[in-house]
Design a protein around this motif. Structure first.
Motif, PDB file in Angstrom:
ATOM      1  N   HIS A   1       0.805  -1.221   0.000  1.00  0.00           N
ATOM      2  CA  HIS A   1       0.000   0.000   0.000  1.00  0.00           C
ATOM      3  C   HIS A   1       0.840   1.275   0.000  1.00  0.00           C
ATOM      4  CE1 HIS A   1      -3.891  -1.881   0.256  1.00  0.00           C
ATOM      5  NE2 HIS A   1      -3.466  -2.652   1.237  1.00  0.00           N
ATOM      6  N   GLN A   2       1.919   1.304   0.749  1.00  0.00           N
ATOM      7  CA  GLN A   2       2.703   2.529   0.873  1.00  0.00           C
ATOM      8  C   GLN A   2       3.787   2.648  -0.195  1.00  0.00           C
ATOM      9  OE1 GLN A   2       4.097   2.440   4.903  1.00  0.00           O
ATOM     10  NE2 GLN A   2       2.047   2.696   5.747  1.00  0.00           N
ATOM     11  N   ASN A   3       4.515   1.570  -0.450  1.00  0.00           N
ATOM     12  CA  ASN A   3       5.635   1.625  -1.378  1.00  0.00           C
ATOM     13  C   ASN A   3       5.279   1.138  -2.781  1.00  0.00           C
ATOM     14  OD1 ASN A   3       6.673   2.016   1.184  1.00  0.00           O
ATOM     15  ND2 ASN A   3       8.591   0.988   0.743  1.00  0.00           N
ATOM     16  N   LYS A   4       4.094   0.563  -2.926  1.00  0.00           N
ATOM     17  CA  LYS A   4       3.633   0.024  -4.217  1.00  0.00           C
ATOM     18  C   LYS A   4       4.572  -1.064  -4.739  1.00  0.00           C
ATOM     19  CE  LYS A   4       0.383   3.200  -4.415  1.00  0.00           C
ATOM     20  NZ  LYS A   4      -0.276   3.210  -3.132  1.00  0.00           N
ATOM     21  N   TRP A   5       4.988  -1.962  -3.833  1.00  0.00           N
ATOM     22  CA  TRP A   5       5.828  -3.084  -4.217  1.00  0.00           C
ATOM     23  C   TRP A   5       4.951  -4.231  -4.701  1.00  0.00           C
ATOM     24  CZ3 TRP A   5       9.939  -4.068   0.142  1.00  0.00           C
ATOM     25  CH2 TRP A   5      10.856  -3.016   0.171  1.00  0.00           C
ATOM     26  N   GLY A   6       5.508  -5.037  -5.597  1.00  0.00           N
ATOM     27  CA  GLY A   6       4.845  -6.240  -6.057  1.00  0.00           C
ATOM     28  C   GLY A   6       5.144  -7.411  -5.138  1.00  0.00           C
ATOM     29  N   LYS A   7       4.467  -8.511  -5.390  1.00  0.00           N
ATOM     30  CA  LYS A   7       4.584  -9.690  -4.526  1.00  0.00           C
ATOM     31  C   LYS A   7       5.984 -10.305  -4.547  1.00  0.00           C
ATOM     32  CE  LYS A   7      -0.289 -10.923  -4.662  1.00  0.00           C
ATOM     33  NZ  LYS A   7      -1.279 -11.959  -5.024  1.00  0.00           N
ATOM     34  N   VAL A   8       6.667 -10.231  -5.681  1.00  0.00           N
ATOM     35  CA  VAL A   8       8.009 -10.825  -5.774  1.00  0.00           C
ATOM     36  C   VAL A   8       8.979 -10.089  -4.850  1.00  0.00           C
ATOM     37  CG1 VAL A   8       9.958 -11.251  -7.322  1.00  0.00           C
ATOM     38  CG2 VAL A   8       7.629 -11.619  -8.136  1.00  0.00           C
ATOM     39  N   LYS A   9       8.950  -8.774  -4.884  1.00  0.00           N
ATOM     40  CA  LYS A   9       9.856  -7.980  -4.052  1.00  0.00           C
ATOM     41  C   LYS A   9       9.528  -8.145  -2.566  1.00  0.00           C
ATOM     42  CE  LYS A   9      12.032  -3.455  -4.026  1.00  0.00           C
ATOM     43  NZ  LYS A   9      12.167  -2.198  -4.754  1.00  0.00           N
ATOM     44  N   ILE A  10       8.250  -8.177  -2.242  1.00  0.00           N
ATOM     45  CA  ILE A  10       7.839  -8.389  -0.852  1.00  0.00           C
ATOM     46  C   ILE A  10       8.335  -9.748  -0.368  1.00  0.00           C
ATOM     47  CG2 ILE A  10       5.860  -8.735   0.667  1.00  0.00           C
ATOM     48  CD1 ILE A  10       4.344  -6.689  -1.129  1.00  0.00           C
ATOM     49  N   SER A  11       8.149 -10.758  -1.188  1.00  0.00           N
ATOM     50  CA  SER A  11       8.577 -12.110  -0.834  1.00  0.00           C
ATOM     51  C   SER A  11      10.085 -12.176  -0.619  1.00  0.00           C
ATOM     52  CB  SER A  11       8.165 -13.079  -1.944  1.00  0.00           C
ATOM     53  OG  SER A  11       8.659 -14.360  -1.696  1.00  0.00           O
ATOM     54  N   GLN A  12      10.854 -11.548  -1.486  1.00  0.00           N
ATOM     55  CA  GLN A  12      12.312 -11.559  -1.348  1.00  0.00           C
ATOM     56  C   GLN A  12      12.756 -10.900  -0.041  1.00  0.00           C
ATOM     57  OE1 GLN A  12      13.458  -9.589  -4.960  1.00  0.00           O
ATOM     58  NE2 GLN A  12      13.625 -11.510  -6.108  1.00  0.00           N
ATOM     59  N   HIS A  13      12.128  -9.789   0.307  1.00  0.00           N
ATOM     60  CA  HIS A  13      12.505  -9.103   1.536  1.00  0.00           C
ATOM     61  C   HIS A  13      12.118  -9.908   2.775  1.00  0.00           C
ATOM     62  CE1 HIS A  13      14.100  -5.102   0.352  1.00  0.00           C
ATOM     63  NE2 HIS A  13      13.597  -5.490  -0.796  1.00  0.00           N
ATOM     64  N   LEU A  14      10.990 -10.588   2.717  1.00  0.00           N
ATOM     65  CA  LEU A  14      10.596 -11.426   3.852  1.00  0.00           C
ATOM     66  C   LEU A  14      11.517 -12.638   3.990  1.00  0.00           C
ATOM     67  CD1 LEU A  14       6.702 -11.254   3.615  1.00  0.00           C
ATOM     68  CD2 LEU A  14       8.141 -10.345   5.451  1.00  0.00           C
ATOM     69  N   LYS A  15      11.923 -13.221   2.864  1.00  0.00           N
ATOM     70  CA  LYS A  15      12.856 -14.347   2.919  1.00  0.00           C
ATOM     71  C   LYS A  15      14.197 -13.912   3.493  1.00  0.00           C
ATOM     72  CE  LYS A  15      10.912 -17.186  -0.701  1.00  0.00           C
ATOM     73  NZ  LYS A  15      11.028 -17.719  -2.057  1.00  0.00           N
ATOM     74  N   ALA A  16      14.611 -12.689   3.185  1.00  0.00           N
ATOM     75  CA  ALA A  16      15.871 -12.172   3.730  1.00  0.00           C
ATOM     76  C   ALA A  16      15.797 -12.024   5.241  1.00  0.00           C
ATOM     77  CB  ALA A  16      16.209 -10.835   3.089  1.00  0.00           C
ATOM     78  N   LYS A  17      14.597 -11.917   5.783  1.00  0.00           N
ATOM     79  CA  LYS A  17      14.408 -11.802   7.230  1.00  0.00           C
ATOM     80  C   LYS A  17      14.096 -13.164   7.861  1.00  0.00           C
ATOM     81  CE  LYS A  17      12.856  -7.039   7.039  1.00  0.00           C
ATOM     82  NZ  LYS A  17      13.724  -6.365   7.992  1.00  0.00           N
ATOM     83  N   ASP A  18      14.307 -14.230   7.113  1.00  0.00           N
ATOM     84  CA  ASP A  18      14.114 -15.606   7.582  1.00  0.00           C
ATOM     85  C   ASP A  18      12.677 -15.917   7.997  1.00  0.00           C
ATOM     86  OD1 ASP A  18      16.765 -16.344   7.138  1.00  0.00           O
ATOM     87  OD2 ASP A  18      17.391 -15.594   9.100  1.00  0.00           O
ATOM     88  N   ILE A  19      11.722 -15.348   7.293  1.00  0.00           N
ATOM     89  CA  ILE A  19      10.315 -15.664   7.522  1.00  0.00           C
ATOM     90  C   ILE A  19       9.999 -16.936   6.744  1.00  0.00           C
ATOM     91  CG2 ILE A  19       7.938 -14.819   7.295  1.00  0.00           C
ATOM     92  CD1 ILE A  19       9.638 -13.124   9.193  1.00  0.00           C
ATOM     93  N   SER A  20       9.203 -17.825   7.325  1.00  0.00           N
ATOM     94  CA  SER A  20       8.903 -19.109   6.682  1.00  0.00           C
ATOM     95  C   SER A  20       8.087 -18.918   5.406  1.00  0.00           C
ATOM     96  CB  SER A  20       8.132 -20.015   7.649  1.00  0.00           C
ATOM     97  OG  SER A  20       6.818 -19.530   7.827  1.00  0.00           O
ATOM     98  N   ASP A  21       8.239 -19.862   4.486  1.00  0.00           N
ATOM     99  CA  ASP A  21       7.504 -19.803   3.217  1.00  0.00           C
ATOM    100  C   ASP A  21       5.996 -19.817   3.445  1.00  0.00           C
ATOM    101  OD1 ASP A  21       9.815 -19.668   1.698  1.00  0.00           O
ATOM    102  OD2 ASP A  21       9.924 -21.846   1.402  1.00  0.00           O
ATOM    103  N   TYR A  22       5.563 -20.564   4.450  1.00  0.00           N
ATOM    104  CA  TYR A  22       4.136 -20.631   4.764  1.00  0.00           C
ATOM    105  C   TYR A  22       3.604 -19.249   5.148  1.00  0.00           C
ATOM    106  CZ  TYR A  22      -0.185 -21.665   7.239  1.00  0.00           C
ATOM    107  OH  TYR A  22      -1.492 -21.661   7.660  1.00  0.00           O
ATOM    108  N   CYS A  23       4.319 -18.548   6.013  1.00  0.00           N
ATOM    109  CA  CYS A  23       3.892 -17.205   6.444  1.00  0.00           C
ATOM    110  C   CYS A  23       3.919 -16.225   5.278  1.00  0.00           C
ATOM    111  CB  CYS A  23       4.779 -16.692   7.571  1.00  0.00           C
ATOM    112  SG  CYS A  23       4.571 -17.569   9.132  1.00  0.00           S
ATOM    113  N   ILE A  24       4.934 -16.339   4.433  1.00  0.00           N
ATOM    114  CA  ILE A  24       5.030 -15.452   3.269  1.00  0.00           C
ATOM    115  C   ILE A  24       3.853 -15.686   2.332  1.00  0.00           C
ATOM    116  CG2 ILE A  24       6.382 -14.917   1.199  1.00  0.00           C
ATOM    117  CD1 ILE A  24       8.905 -15.559   2.852  1.00  0.00           C
ATOM    118  N   LYS A  25       3.578 -16.952   2.034  1.00  0.00           N
ATOM    119  CA  LYS A  25       2.489 -17.273   1.113  1.00  0.00           C
ATOM    120  C   LYS A  25       1.148 -16.788   1.658  1.00  0.00           C
ATOM    121  CE  LYS A  25       2.694 -21.068  -1.175  1.00  0.00           C
ATOM    122  NZ  LYS A  25       2.707 -22.484  -1.588  1.00  0.00           N
ATOM    123  N   LYS A  26       0.932 -16.985   2.941  1.00  0.00           N
ATOM    124  CA  LYS A  26      -0.322 -16.547   3.560  1.00  0.00           C
ATOM    125  C   LYS A  26      -0.447 -15.025   3.529  1.00  0.00           C
ATOM    126  CE  LYS A  26      -3.129 -17.540   7.597  1.00  0.00           C
ATOM    127  NZ  LYS A  26      -3.158 -18.089   8.941  1.00  0.00           N
TER     128      LYS A  26
END
Length: 159
Positions: A72-97
């Protein structure tokens, strides 16, 4: 350079609780913060266990908030959001949800608005060059290639 203070377990826990109470943080951020204050690994693990059990840290809550705010704020797409969450060691399940919580229609509307805005800034008469520049811009924002193509196809008259 002043020496960093070594914290006891109870001091580290209170510090971590105060840190987590100020804003939402993931486990990797809390670990990094505690390491920067020379807290030993065993104490860090005990602090994390206590923070998780008492609700100060919740990976799913963090992923949901991160995905919503970056979209909403930065207008990022799902790929970029996913990459940043993976860099923070968030599980794939949490990212997908978290990514599934983003409304698909709103996602495409945002993509089209970004494309329209960028198209007005591009100074190019060649249709293919303009499309290539738009694709590169939107891909850099983290949008999926098939979504970009659908958005650009809907703007075909403007290109």
């Amino acid at each position: 350079m002043p020496q960093k203070k070594l914290y006891t377990l109870s001091q580290a826990l209170e510090y971590a609780k105060a840190y987590c109470a100020k804003s939402e943080h993931c486990q990797s951020e809390v670990i990094e913060k505690l390491r920067s204050y020379s807290v030993c690994s065993e104490d860090i693990e005990q602090c994390l266990a206590e923070l998780i059990s008492s609700g100060f840290i919740n990976e799913q809550r963090y992923a949901d908030l991160f995905a919503r705010s970056k979209f909403h704020q930065n207008k990022w797409g799902k790929v970029k959001i996913s990459q940043h969450l993976k860099a923070k060691d968030i599980s794939d399940y949490c990212i997908k949800k978290a990514l599934n919580a983003i409304d698909g229609e709103e996602y495409m509307q945002t993509l089209v608005r970004l494309a329209e805005k960028k198209l007005s800034e591009i100074d190019c008469s060649n249709r293919l060059v303009a499309r290539r520049k738009l694709t590169a811009f939107l891909y850099g924002r983290g949008f999926e290639f098939d979504c970009i193509n659908r958005a650009l196809d809907s703007l075909e008259d403007a290109l």
